[in-house]
Design a protein around this motif. Structure first.
Motif, short mmCIF file in Angstrom:
data_model
loop_
_atom_site.label_atom_id
_atom_site.label_comp_id
_atom_site.label_asym_id
_atom_site.label_seq_id
_atom_site.Cartn_x
_atom_site.Cartn_y
_atom_site.Cartn_z
N ARG A 159 0.83 -1.20 0.00
CA ARG A 159 0.00 0.00 0.00
C ARG A 159 0.87 1.25 0.00
N SER A 160 0.28 2.36 -0.39
CA SER A 160 0.99 3.62 -0.36
C SER A 160 1.18 4.07 1.09
N PRO A 161 2.08 5.03 1.36
CA PRO A 161 2.44 5.37 2.74
C PRO A 161 1.27 5.75 3.63
N GLY A 162 0.34 6.55 3.12
CA GLY A 162 -0.77 7.00 3.96
C GLY A 162 -1.60 5.84 4.49
N PRO A 163 -2.14 4.98 3.61
CA PRO A 163 -2.91 3.83 4.10
C PRO A 163 -2.09 2.86 4.94
N LEU A 164 -0.80 2.70 4.63
CA LEU A 164 0.03 1.79 5.42
C LEU A 164 0.20 2.31 6.84
N LEU A 165 0.45 3.60 6.98
CA LEU A 165 0.58 4.19 8.32
C LEU A 165 -0.77 4.13 9.05
N ALA A 166 -1.83 4.43 8.36
CA ALA A 166 -3.16 4.37 9.00
C ALA A 166 -3.48 2.95 9.42
N GLY A 167 -3.12 1.97 8.61
CA GLY A 167 -3.35 0.58 8.99
C GLY A 167 -2.53 0.18 10.19
N MET A 168 -1.30 0.64 10.26
CA MET A 168 -0.46 0.38 11.43
C MET A 168 -1.11 0.96 12.68
N GLN A 169 -1.60 2.18 12.58
CA GLN A 169 -2.26 2.81 13.72
C GLN A 169 -3.53 2.06 14.12
N THR A 170 -4.25 1.54 13.16
CA THR A 170 -5.47 0.79 13.46
C THR A 170 -5.16 -0.46 14.27
N LEU A 171 -4.13 -1.19 13.86
CA LEU A 171 -3.74 -2.39 14.59
C LEU A 171 -3.29 -2.06 16.01
N LEU A 172 -2.54 -0.99 16.15
CA LEU A 172 -2.08 -0.60 17.49
C LEU A 172 -3.24 -0.12 18.35
N ARG A 173 -4.15 0.60 17.78
CA ARG A 173 -5.30 1.09 18.56
C ARG A 173 -6.10 -0.07 19.12
N GLU A 174 -6.20 -1.16 18.36
CA GLU A 174 -6.98 -2.31 18.79
C GLU A 174 -6.23 -3.16 19.81
N HIS A 175 -4.92 -3.33 19.60
CA HIS A 175 -4.19 -4.33 20.39
C HIS A 175 -3.17 -3.74 21.38
N LEU A 176 -2.64 -2.58 21.09
CA LEU A 176 -1.69 -1.93 22.00
C LEU A 176 -2.03 -0.44 22.08
N PRO A 177 -3.17 -0.10 22.69
CA PRO A 177 -3.63 1.29 22.69
C PRO A 177 -2.64 2.26 23.32
N GLU A 178 -1.84 1.80 24.28
CA GLU A 178 -0.86 2.69 24.89
C GLU A 178 0.15 3.18 23.86
N VAL A 179 0.56 2.30 22.95
CA VAL A 179 1.48 2.70 21.89
C VAL A 179 0.76 3.58 20.87
N TYR A 180 -0.47 3.20 20.56
CA TYR A 180 -1.25 3.98 19.60
C TYR A 180 -1.35 5.43 20.01
N GLU A 181 -1.58 5.69 21.30
CA GLU A 181 -1.73 7.06 21.77
C GLU A 181 -0.49 7.90 21.49
N ARG A 182 0.65 7.28 21.39
CA ARG A 182 1.89 8.03 21.17
C ARG A 182 2.07 8.46 19.72
N ILE A 183 1.34 7.81 18.80
CA ILE A 183 1.48 8.18 17.38
C ILE A 183 0.14 8.49 16.73
N ALA A 184 -0.94 8.55 17.54
CA ALA A 184 -2.29 8.74 16.97
C ALA A 184 -2.41 10.05 16.22
N HIS A 185 -1.66 11.07 16.65
CA HIS A 185 -1.78 12.41 16.07
C HIS A 185 -0.95 12.58 14.80
#
Length: 431
Positions: free
Chosen positions: A240-266
């Motif tokens: 995937r292109s960078p935008g969707p790949l980064l968004a997908g990474m954030q989605t997985l972290l939000r579901e499974h490691l929300p503490e990490v997600y919060e550090r890159i959610a913005h």
């Protein structure tokens, strides 16, 4: 060294190949190197898995005059390890990387420098020092032509045909567990307090947040690891292109490691330091190969990733590459002084020295991490976890295993040795 010093060809311009080239040049050898990229092409290539130089590795680089970014690279002396169970409280502690001495060292901190900067600078420096560099893709036909022109050929690139020359060695433990990785190099990652290497481990996978030097300055590498098919496996996002790949990474972290997600959610695609080249998806298969391959009856010596592919979860990639190159450089120098040929027996012995001193311990570390969430660790680990919380000295020693994996065998893996050590620490603490 004899008046006409041995002529060595190194195939590959990664950490191990370039480090070996510099060490051999300094020892008076005639060195030539083959790489398929110019230094400019290396600088402009996509990012590869982030590595860091722990104190013992960095000390070898300094002693070789190769610590070229000492003023620019962000330093970190500690690792914070967060173990996040499916339910219940997070178990978190931090310790010092340099708490367990290994030989002669310079300083206690670690650094992580973008491979593209490091390898390009080392390649240019190698050529400036007098090595002959061939820019070409080395094929088997090329090696058949070259192999009789040199006293020794060292293969330091394990891809495609060259890697296939070195057969898998199933007699040596590799800690082999396949990994998949998505990694983004970002500006603006949230930190609390001093920056250190932050490691999050859970049944879903692992995430490393590493203070990182890029060509644009300081940034953070966010490396997300999983077993294939695991909760953090981003295989469906590959390509995937960078935008969707980064968004997908954030989605997985939000579901499974929300503490990490919060550090890159913005953060969004504009926060990728180098644009599209700074978010990547990769697969790894850790393995050990036999160190000698024959081409037209002539032996070649495999090095570092060619013969020991590290599990990225251990953070031992650059350590293994550097220590392997140093062991080989010492062995080559000793052999040259003896006047004996660089035969297969010499090659086997040089590799075995590295594997016994460093390589096998990295494999054991990978196995330990993998087993942690499978519930297969021995019962005395409950005692260790309790001691880590209570005694900073134990936390330091646990973390310093990233710097010296052999130390785990000296105290952590043996139940009686672990309990004896904890008792000694408790006695010193008066508790």
């Amino acid at each position: 060294m004899p008046p006409l010093s041995p002529r060595v060809l190194i195939v590959g311009a990664g950490q191990s190949g370039l480090f070996l080239g510099h060490r051999l040049l300094d020892l008076g050898f005639r060195v030539e190197l083959i790489t398929n990229q110019t230094s400019l092409e290396i600088r402009e290539s996509p990012a590869s898995v982030t590595q860091f130089a722990a104190p013992s590795t960095r000390a070898l680089e300094e002693q070789a005059g190769l610590d070229l970014w000492r003023e620019q690279a962000p330093r970190f002396e500690r690792v914070r390890l967060s173990m996040i169970p499916p339910q219940g409280d997070v178990f978190r502690f931090s310790g010092r990387l340099g708490a367990s001495p290994i030989g002669e060292r310079i300083g206690e901190h670690a650094v992580s420098v973008d491979r593209r900067i490091k390898m390009a600078d080392w390649l240019e420096y190698l050529e400036d020092k007098g090595a002959k560099v061939h820019i070409q893709t080395a094929t088997l036909a090329d090696l058949k032509y070259y192999i009789r022109m040199y006293d020794l050929v060292v293969v330091a690139v394990g891809a495609d045909q060259l890697g296939d020359l070195f057969h898998v060695d199933r007699s040596r433990f590799s800690g082999a567990h396949e990994r998949v990785m998505v990694q983004a190099i970002l500006d603006g990652v949230a930190w609390e307090g001093d920056r250190q290497l932050d490691v999050y481990t859970s049944p879903h996978g692992e995430v490393f947040l590493t203070p990182f030097l890029t060509s644009q300055g300081e940034a953070t590498s966010v490396t997300m690891l999983s077993t294939p098919g695991g909760s953090l496996d981003a295989g469906g996002m590959a390509g995937r292109s960078p935008g969707p790949l980064l968004a997908g990474m954030q989605t997985l972290l939000r579901e499974h490691l929300p503490e990490v997600y919060e550090r890159i959610a913005h953060l969004g695609v504009d926060d990728l330091v180098g644009g599209a080249k700074d978010i990547t998806y990769s697969k790894f298969t850790p393995m050990v190969r036999k160190p000698v391959a024959f081409l037209d009856g002539v032996p070649m010596l495999g090095m570092a990733d060619v013969v020991v592919t590290s599990d990225p979860i251990t953070g031992q990639g650059w350590a293994n590459s550097t220590f392997c190159a140093q062991v080989y450089a010492d062995a080559i120098a000793e052999r040259a002084h003896s006047g004996k040929p660089f035969d297969a027996e010499f090659m086997e012995n040089a590799f075995d020295k590295f594997y016994q001193e460093r390589g096998r311990h990295s494999a054991v570390l990978a196995g330990m991490v993998h087993n942690f969430w499978r519930g297969t660790l021995p019962p005395h680990f409950n005692d260790l976890i309790g001691a880590v919380v209570r005694y900073p000295e134990v936390a330091d020693r646990w973390i310093s295993g990233f710097n010296d994996p052999a130390d785990y065998e000296r105290w952590m893996f043996d139940p009686q040795a672990a309990r004896d050590y904890i008792a000694e620490v408790a006695a010193r603490a008066g508790s």
